[in-house]
Design a protein around this motif. Sequence first.
Motif, PDB file in Angstrom:
ATOM      1  N   ASP A 103       0.831  -1.210   0.000  1.00  0.00           N
ATOM      2  CA  ASP A 103       0.000   0.000   0.000  1.00  0.00           C
ATOM      3  C   ASP A 103       0.861   1.254   0.000  1.00  0.00           C
ATOM      4  OD1 ASP A 103      -2.362  -1.432  -0.101  1.00  0.00           O
ATOM      5  OD2 ASP A 103      -2.634  -1.430   2.080  1.00  0.00           O
ATOM      6  N   ALA A 104       1.980   1.223   0.698  1.00  0.00           N
ATOM      7  CA  ALA A 104       2.885   2.376   0.706  1.00  0.00           C
ATOM      8  C   ALA A 104       3.417   2.646  -0.694  1.00  0.00           C
ATOM      9  CB  ALA A 104       4.043   2.128   1.677  1.00  0.00           C
ATOM     10  N   GLU A 105       3.804   1.615  -1.385  1.00  0.00           N
ATOM     11  CA  GLU A 105       4.320   1.795  -2.743  1.00  0.00           C
ATOM     12  C   GLU A 105       3.222   2.297  -3.679  1.00  0.00           C
ATOM     13  OE1 GLU A 105       6.095  -1.992  -3.602  1.00  0.00           O
ATOM     14  OE2 GLU A 105       7.852  -1.546  -2.361  1.00  0.00           O
ATOM     15  N   ARG A 106       2.018   1.793  -3.486  1.00  0.00           N
ATOM     16  CA  ARG A 106       0.896   2.172  -4.347  1.00  0.00           C
ATOM     17  C   ARG A 106       0.442   3.608  -4.123  1.00  0.00           C
ATOM     18  NH1 ARG A 106      -4.412  -1.311  -3.710  1.00  0.00           N
ATOM     19  NH2 ARG A 106      -5.897   0.350  -3.893  1.00  0.00           N
ATOM     20  N   TRP A 107       0.314   4.004  -2.854  1.00  0.00           N
ATOM     21  CA  TRP A 107      -0.253   5.312  -2.556  1.00  0.00           C
ATOM     22  C   TRP A 107       0.781   6.391  -2.244  1.00  0.00           C
ATOM     23  CZ3 TRP A 107      -3.967   2.151   0.804  1.00  0.00           C
ATOM     24  CH2 TRP A 107      -5.067   1.733   0.040  1.00  0.00           C
ATOM     25  N   ALA A 108       1.959   6.007  -1.772  1.00  0.00           N
ATOM     26  CA  ALA A 108       2.960   7.013  -1.417  1.00  0.00           C
ATOM     27  C   ALA A 108       4.060   7.112  -2.463  1.00  0.00           C
ATOM     28  CB  ALA A 108       3.572   6.698  -0.054  1.00  0.00           C
ATOM     29  N   GLY A 109       4.165   6.097  -3.309  1.00  0.00           N
ATOM     30  CA  GLY A 109       5.214   6.101  -4.311  1.00  0.00           C
ATOM     31  C   GLY A 109       6.567   5.709  -3.764  1.00  0.00           C
ATOM     32  N   GLY A 110       6.616   5.301  -2.521  1.00  0.00           N
ATOM     33  CA  GLY A 110       7.870   4.895  -1.900  1.00  0.00           C
ATOM     34  C   GLY A 110       7.628   4.371  -0.501  1.00  0.00           C
ATOM     35  N   THR A 111       8.710   3.926   0.120  1.00  0.00           N
ATOM     36  CA  THR A 111       8.546   3.303   1.432  1.00  0.00           C
ATOM     37  C   THR A 111       9.432   3.930   2.504  1.00  0.00           C
ATOM     38  OG1 THR A 111      10.176   1.615   0.864  1.00  0.00           O
ATOM     39  CG2 THR A 111       7.848   1.093   0.423  1.00  0.00           C
TER      40      THR A 111
END
Length: 91
Positions: A36-44
């Motif tokens: 979800d972080a990669e999907r919505w934030a574009g990074g971790t």
Amino acid sequence: MVTVRAEPWGDGWKCLVTVERGGDRSTHTVTVNRADAERWAGGTGIGEIQDLVLRSFDFLLEREPPASILKTFDLATIQRYFPEYDELIRA
């Protein structure tokens, strides 16, 4: 005012969120998994996670009062209640 403190937790993050509004204060625990972080934030990165959760609370507070927000939830839960979340949070 919304503050977010994130820390690594399992395969993601656990975030402690404090909302202060109109003299009231509420605290919430939000988990964010890596996908979800990669999907919505574009990074971790920790900054990206904190920004994502902050934007997510801004989204929620536009739709409901702080007392109506769940005390503990996984970030993906938001889209079950608000289907437009997925599209708007990425924008």
